[in-house]
Write a protein that holds these residues in place. Structure first.
Motif, mmCIF file in Angstrom:
data_model
loop_
_atom_site.group_PDB
_atom_site.id
_atom_site.type_symbol
_atom_site.label_atom_id
_atom_site.label_comp_id
_atom_site.label_asym_id
_atom_site.label_seq_id
_atom_site.Cartn_x
_atom_site.Cartn_y
_atom_site.Cartn_z
ATOM 1 N N TYR A 1 27.894 38.005 47.469
ATOM 2 C CA TYR A 1 29.754 37.533 46.725
ATOM 3 C C TYR A 1 28.563 37.010 45.878
ATOM 4 O O TYR A 1 28.312 36.258 45.418
ATOM 5 C CB TYR A 1 30.604 36.829 46.892
ATOM 6 C CG TYR A 1 31.863 37.723 48.254
ATOM 7 C CD1 TYR A 1 32.256 38.722 48.441
ATOM 8 C CD2 TYR A 1 31.545 37.383 49.879
ATOM 9 C CE1 TYR A 1 33.132 39.178 49.248
ATOM 10 C CE2 TYR A 1 31.918 38.400 50.516
ATOM 11 C CZ TYR A 1 32.922 38.825 50.767
ATOM 12 O OH TYR A 1 33.433 39.347 51.589
ATOM 13 N N THR B 1 34.043 36.694 40.925
ATOM 14 C CA THR B 1 34.184 37.796 40.374
ATOM 15 C C THR B 1 33.541 39.006 40.704
ATOM 16 O O THR B 1 32.756 39.246 41.488
ATOM 17 C CB THR B 1 32.979 37.779 39.365
ATOM 18 O OG1 THR B 1 33.213 36.198 38.652
ATOM 19 C CG2 THR B 1 33.225 38.289 37.966
ATOM 20 N N TRP B 2 34.692 39.876 41.047
ATOM 21 C CA TRP B 2 34.516 41.090 41.305
ATOM 22 C C TRP B 2 33.290 42.297 41.094
ATOM 23 O O TRP B 2 32.585 43.393 41.306
ATOM 24 C CB TRP B 2 35.755 41.360 41.825
ATOM 25 C CG TRP B 2 36.521 40.699 42.617
ATOM 26 C CD1 TRP B 2 37.399 39.738 42.507
ATOM 27 C CD2 TRP B 2 36.082 40.849 43.493
ATOM 28 N NE1 TRP B 2 37.838 39.275 43.531
ATOM 29 C CE2 TRP B 2 37.201 39.026 44.363
ATOM 30 C CE3 TRP B 2 34.993 40.611 44.731
ATOM 31 C CZ2 TRP B 2 37.030 39.331 45.644
ATOM 32 C CZ3 TRP B 2 35.233 40.251 45.920
ATOM 33 C CH2 TRP B 2 36.252 38.963 46.441
ATOM 34 N N ALA C 1 42.619 39.932 44.914
ATOM 35 C CA ALA C 1 41.244 41.380 44.090
ATOM 36 C C ALA C 1 41.876 42.286 43.597
ATOM 37 O O ALA C 1 41.585 43.142 42.852
ATOM 38 C CB ALA C 1 40.094 41.423 44.721
ATOM 39 N N ALA D 1 40.786 35.758 48.869
ATOM 40 C CA ALA D 1 39.686 36.297 47.937
ATOM 41 C C ALA D 1 40.317 37.296 47.591
ATOM 42 O O ALA D 1 40.186 37.921 46.601
ATOM 43 C CB ALA D 1 38.167 35.340 47.494
ATOM 44 N N ARG D 2 39.656 38.521 48.645
ATOM 45 C CA ARG D 2 40.213 39.340 48.940
ATOM 46 C C ARG D 2 41.389 40.072 48.186
ATOM 47 O O ARG D 2 42.072 40.887 47.931
ATOM 48 C CB ARG D 2 39.315 40.155 49.874
ATOM 49 C CG ARG D 2 37.709 39.893 49.906
ATOM 50 C CD ARG D 2 37.299 40.372 51.565
ATOM 51 N NE ARG D 2 37.209 42.162 51.660
ATOM 52 C CZ ARG D 2 36.326 42.555 51.606
ATOM 53 N NH1 ARG D 2 35.410 42.080 51.190
ATOM 54 N NH2 ARG D 2 36.799 43.907 51.867
ATOM 55 N N CYS E 1 38.432 38.678 38.889
ATOM 56 C CA CYS E 1 38.320 37.978 39.251
ATOM 57 C C CYS E 1 39.786 37.003 40.010
ATOM 58 O O CYS E 1 40.696 38.155 39.764
ATOM 59 C CB CYS E 1 38.135 36.687 38.216
ATOM 60 S SG CYS E 1 36.956 36.903 36.695
ATOM 61 N N SER E 2 39.250 36.184 41.387
ATOM 62 C CA SER E 2 40.874 35.787 41.984
ATOM 63 C C SER E 2 39.484 34.505 42.255
ATOM 64 O O SER E 2 38.641 34.033 41.868
ATOM 65 C CB SER E 2 40.294 36.432 43.027
ATOM 66 O OG SER E 2 39.400 36.725 44.034
#
Length: 246
Positions: free
Chosen positions: A216, A244-245, A152, A148-149, A157-158
């Motif tokens: 997260y 969601t970042w 990003a 996920a990171r 989002c990822s």
């Protein structure tokens, strides 16, 4: 080195390096920036605990600039520990946090009492025991976060594709879909199979809980056909976790 009454030393303050190695029966503590006043008798109430050990010898004591005995732990949850040592009062709030501190200080009777409470019993004896039966669970969580990171950068989002199978039959049903992903060099994190009663949704909820606990913001749903189209009969095993970042 035994602890004795200090007649010339201010209450709760450690003696100067040149002074005699003595402690007042009333002590002041600085626990992570929060101050407490108690007695040596209270702190030494449970022989074998870390607190009893800390205050059995000045050689093990650390002090702050004001001479208070310093303990580098969260001060918020030390109060319930102290209340238990003073009067046997069992906490009713912040149970997981107090449980963690009771484990650290090795207050074994309190640890046992807290483990019988629903909040700890459910987590330690039910959910965690289930997750121990899921092969590679912790490693898969770490892999999901890394994936996920990696996606990003410059994105709000990822998403991470996940395959969850409870039984060997489930694994057989999604084997062809996994081969398609592998051939296309698509990354997928696979959980299971496992030998325990909880179902796929229980595993998914646990994954989300543990990732949220790391700070997260994440949610999951069935895999979108825009991301991947599983083979017939395999759709129920594929899910997308959306991070969601911002």
């Amino acid at each position: 080195m035994s602890l004795t009454t200090a007649r010339t030393q201010p209450l709760g303050r450690a003696p100067s390096p040149a002074g005699p190695p003595i402690i007042s029966p009333v002590v002041e503590l600085n626990v992570g920036g929060q101050f407490y006043t108690t007695t040596v008798i209270t702190l030494r109430k449970l022989p074998g605990s870390k607190l009893a050990d800390m205050f059995s010898s000045l050689a093990k004591a650390c002090t702050d600039a004001e001479g208070r005995f310093f303990i580098d732990r969260p001060g918020t949850y030390f109060g319930p520990i102290l209340d238990y040592l003073r009067s046997g009062e069992v906490p009713t709030q912040h149970i997981p946090e107090v449980y963690r501190e009771a484990q650290f200080y090795e207050i074994k009777p309190l640890v046992k009492l807290l483990e019988d409470m629903p909040q700890i019993f459910g987590e330690q004896m039910a959910r965690k025991q289930f997750l121990l039966r899921v092969p590679g669970y912790s490693e898969n969580l770490e892999l999901m976060v890394r994936l996920a990171r990696a996606e990003a950068v410059a994105a709000r989002c990822s998403s991470v594709l996940v395959c969850v199978v409870r039984t060997e039959e489930d694994a057989a049903n999604c084997a062809e879909s996994l081969r398609v992903l592998e051939a296309g060099k698509r990354l997928v994190v696979k959980f299971g199979p496992w030998k325990a009663a909880p179902v796929i949704r229980d595993l998914l909820d646990s994954v989300r809980m543990d990732i949220v606990a790391q700070g997260y913001q994440v949610a999951y749903d069935y895999c979108s056909k825009k991301i991947f189209q599983p083979k017939p009969g395999a759709y129920e095993y594929f899910y997308t976790f959306l991070f969601t970042w911002w």
